[in-house]
Design an enzyme around this catalytic site. Structure first.
Site, PDB file in Angstrom:
ATOM      1  N   HIS A 216       0.659  -9.357  -7.323  1.00  0.00           N
ATOM      2  CA  HIS A 216       0.783  -9.732  -8.721  1.00  0.00           C
ATOM      3  C   HIS A 216      -0.565  -9.755  -9.445  1.00  0.00           C
ATOM      4  O   HIS A 216      -0.608  -9.858 -10.663  1.00  0.00           O
ATOM      5  CB  HIS A 216       1.520 -11.072  -8.841  1.00  0.00           C
ATOM      6  N   SER A 220       2.058  -3.495  -9.352  1.00  0.00           N
ATOM      7  CA  SER A 220       2.638  -2.557  -8.393  1.00  0.00           C
ATOM      8  C   SER A 220       2.091  -1.156  -8.598  1.00  0.00           C
ATOM      9  O   SER A 220       1.775  -0.760  -9.722  1.00  0.00           O
ATOM     10  CB  SER A 220       4.160  -2.515  -8.559  1.00  0.00           C
ATOM     11  N   LYS A 244      18.104  -3.924 -10.286  1.00  0.00           N
ATOM     12  CA  LYS A 244      17.940  -2.760  -9.417  1.00  0.00           C
ATOM     13  C   LYS A 244      17.767  -3.193  -7.958  1.00  0.00           C
ATOM     14  O   LYS A 244      18.311  -2.564  -7.047  1.00  0.00           O
ATOM     15  CB  LYS A 244      16.737  -1.923  -9.867  1.00  0.00           C
ATOM     16  N   ASP A 245      17.033  -4.282  -7.747  1.00  0.00           N
ATOM     17  CA  ASP A 245      16.912  -4.806  -6.379  1.00  0.00           C
ATOM     18  C   ASP A 245      18.260  -5.288  -5.849  1.00  0.00           C
ATOM     19  O   ASP A 245      18.555  -5.142  -4.660  1.00  0.00           O
ATOM     20  CB  ASP A 245      15.905  -5.968  -6.336  1.00  0.00           C
ATOM     21  N   GLU A 288      12.423  -3.240  23.091  1.00  0.00           N
ATOM     22  CA  GLU A 288      13.323  -3.013  21.977  1.00  0.00           C
ATOM     23  C   GLU A 288      12.905  -1.751  21.235  1.00  0.00           C
ATOM     24  O   GLU A 288      11.737  -1.357  21.266  1.00  0.00           O
ATOM     25  CB  GLU A 288      13.273  -4.213  21.028  1.00  0.00           C
TER      26      GLU A 288
END
Lengths: 424, 258
Positions: A216, A220, A244-245, A288
């Site tokens: 922040h 971005s 959108k998220d 894994e």
């Protein structure tokens, strides 16, 4: 009342709190009106997805801990007690177990996004490095969590991985004893792994807070990799990116649910349904799936110490990536050569994963060596040189420019009004 | 946003290409032919054949339980294969288990209740080994999950007792099995044609007995499966629906962004 924050909220209760502790103002600033580049594609969902999955892991984990017994005599059966006798215990446990895999799928895509669009470049170096810290913490957490059910693969995986530290000269054996809390993987090991497995997620939360705080500050990156030039280039985070998220989160949860409810053991190992037995080594000790690439790097080197160094190095190298990549162009869209080489790197990573699942014999040794070589060469040789040689494509002038241009209307205001622009 | 789409497609394509090779188990050098029985419960929405599971429980109780424990199960769990509470009480009552101590502090025994764990055939591992020529019969509570190949493997094992091929060196007290890794197993063939007597008139061929007991063992390993799949259908549909809704909202909201 000089030092008090002047709150703009109309609701008197919120105003009262906000005046004294401006968290509402902060949320409004960071998640409400926060100016966000308007050209994100769906790859920019994965940070939010990772946050959601972390919350799911912490919540399911707390409920598991209420019923789990970190004792070698009881651990295996207590997990089965959760699966069979605790109300919806199977749901909590399968969510947590598969959640680890989901977390790594999401994080690997998130990292790929960063690599492809050059999100690690100035001024976001620290943001990227905090991300690498998060990855390493996640791996430690996942590894210790896998030990807790105390099945055969838990036990032998723990033995193999902790033994890696013995490769270091002088301090190696001491580190291993410290990790074990004794002279073999045993009850003290299980106890401390449980304690750390409970602790590390909260350390993760702290580092993620810094990761987001750094984000922040710089703002971005975006698919064009160019800086925001004017308010026209951005949208307020809410409602545009909250919605959108949400699309991505719902789609992701549908996928996650399909795994949990229909293929909960697909990514597991049958050996972990057998209680740990120090006297019987399984035919193959396989970690894994999300560790397989690193496991392959480890085994591609005949020398143990060198192998261990390479394995850790494959993560450490990411810390200095911002300085290894000498190109100033962020997005691969404008780097005609890098655009292909990053896919070669992804291929090398996938090949390493496949090699890690096979015994190191014949073709798998050769493949894993070639892939390891490329993994490192990509960062240490290709990126530094490529930045000097590559001729980037011309960058668009601003984020809003190419969007208007692509609609065929040119940069004129009225021309692009007709259709929704964002479809990807 | 075309490049984006092809990029995502690329990621998925690589994932799909990698998936089979990742999920293919790392097998022993010797390739063993795994039977493919097409179990109903392995299908996406498949459930357990309860009649078969009940017959399988009979096979387990009459034959397997002489050596193999199923310590993770309780008699009450048998409601999961469709037994009535009275039946379960009767089954439990037929078993004698330790019940703490009496007023004098002497250990006490009595009939089990549905809350009791399945009684194990041996008191401890040493007793089990002593009675079985040094070999330990594994607990069967999770056996279907604990073997590569799951129910197909168990089926193959129980039907895999054949004459050892000429020249094959057998150790003393071992039996040849074509499914077992290394082909030498300490367990003699446990089931033959007619090993049990079914009350419902089902054929007691070896194939049928093994199918039944595998169905029972598969249920024992994953007793939550039916409930899980039923819940899964609703939850997956819910999220797919929510994805559609949020996508529509998103399209609408973004329609004025240029």
């Amino acid at each position: 009342m000089a030092g008090l924050h002047k709150s703009e909220f109309a609701n008197p209760v919120i105003n009262w709190i906000d005046t004294r502790l401006p968290i509402f103002t902060m949320m409004q600033k960071e998640y409400g009106v926060f100016p966000t580049p308007k050209n994100f594609n769906y790859l920019w969902n994965f940070g939010a997805l990772a946050m959601v999955i972390l919350m799911i892991m912490i919540i399911t984990g707390i409920f598991l801990a209420m019923n789990y017994q970190p004792n070698t005599e009881l651990a295996f059966n207590s997990v089965q007690h959760i699966m069979r006798d605790v109300n919806y215990g199977w749901l909590i446990r399968y969510t947590h177990q598969n959640g680890a895999s989901m977390f790594f799928i999401v994080i690997y895509i998130h990292i790929f996004r960063g690599l492809y669009y050059g999100s690690y470049k100035t001024p976001r170096e620290l943001l990227w490095m905090l991300g690498v810290v998060i990855l390493i913490l996640m791996m430690a957490t996942a590894f210790m969590g896998y030990v807790l059910p105390w099945g055969q693969m838990s036990y032998w995986g723990a033995t193999v991985i902790t033994n890696l530290f013995s490769a270091f000269p002088v301090v190696g054996p001491k580190i291993v004893t410290l990790l074990w809390g004794g002279f073999s993987v045993d009850n003290p090991t299980l106890n401390r792994f449980f304690a750390l497995h409970y602790l590390l997620p909260f350390v993760l939360v702290g580092v993620i807070f810094l990761h987001v705080a750094a984000l922040h500050i710089t703002g971005s990156n975006n698919p064009l990799g160019i800086d925001v030039k004017s308010p026209q280039d951005t949208l307020p985070f809410h409602p545009y990116y909250t919605v959108k998220d949400s699309v991505g989160i719902c789609a992701f949860l549908a996928f996650f649910a399909a795994i949990i409810f229909f293929f909960p053991n697909m990514l597991g190992d049958p050996n972990n349904f057998i209680p740990a037995n120090p006297l019987q080594t399984p035919a193959d000790i396989v970690p894994e799936w999300y560790f397989l690439p690193y496991y392959a790097i480890l085994r591609s080197v005949p020398n143990k110490l060198l192998g261990v160094c390479m394995m850790f190095g494959s993560l450490i190298v990411l810390f200095v990536l911002p300085w290894l990549d000498t190109s100033r162009i962020r997005s691969a869209r404008f780097r005609p050569v890098y655009k292909w080489l990053i896919w070669v790197w992804v291929l090398a990573f996938v090949v390493l994963g496949v090699c890690g699942a096979h015994k190191p014999e014949g073709i798998w040794v050769i493949l894993s060596r070639v892939a390891t070589l490329y993994y490192f060469a990509h960062f240490l040789v290709i990126l530094p040189v490529l930045g000097k040689l590559e001729r980037p494509l011309p960058l668009p002038e601003s984020i809003s420019q190419p969007v208007l241009g692509r609609r065929g209307g040119g940069p004129l205001l009225g021309a692009a009004a007709a259709k929704p622009m964002e479809k990807a | 946003m075309r490049p984006m789409r092809s990029l995502l497609a690329g990621v998925f394509a690589i994932g799909l290409l990698a998936a089979p090779s990742l999920s293919v188990p790392v097998r022993a050098e010797e390739e063993i032919q795994m039977p493919n029985m097409g179990w109903k419960f392995e299908k996406l929405f498949g459930t357990y054949d309860l009649a078969s599971a009940q017959r399988g429980f009979q096979v387990y109780s009459n034959v397997c339980a002489n050596c193999h424990s199923m310590a993770l199960l309780h008699y009450r769990d048998l409601s999961g294969i469709g037994l009535e509470p009275e039946q379960i009480k009767a089954i439990a009552a037929g078993v004698t288990v330790p019940q703490g101590t009496d007023d004098q502090g002497a250990p006490k025994e009595g009939p089990a209740t549905p809350a009791n764990q399945f009684k194990s055939p041996f008191a401890n591992e040493k007793a089990a080994r002593a009675a079985n020529n040094g070999a330990l019969p594994p607990d069967l509570s999770l056996i279907v999950n604990a073997r590569e190949g799951g129910p197909d493997y168990i089926y193959g094992l129980l039907t895999g007792f054949v004459e050892a091929p000429g020249g094959f060196k057998m150790q003393d007290g071992m039996y040849y099995n074509k499914m077992y890794p290394g082909h030498q197993i300490a367990m003699p063939q446990p089931l033959q044609d007619g090993s049990v007597e079914y009350t419902d008139g089902t054929s007691t061929s070896l194939d049928q007995e093994v199918r039944d007991v595998v169905t029972f063992l598969a249920w024992a390993s994953n007793p939550e499966m039916v409930e899980r799949k039923q819940m899964g259908v609703r939850i997956v549909l819910f999220f797919v629906f929510m994805t559609g809704i949020t996508y529509a909202v998103k399209r609408r909201l973004w329609s004025d962004v240029h």
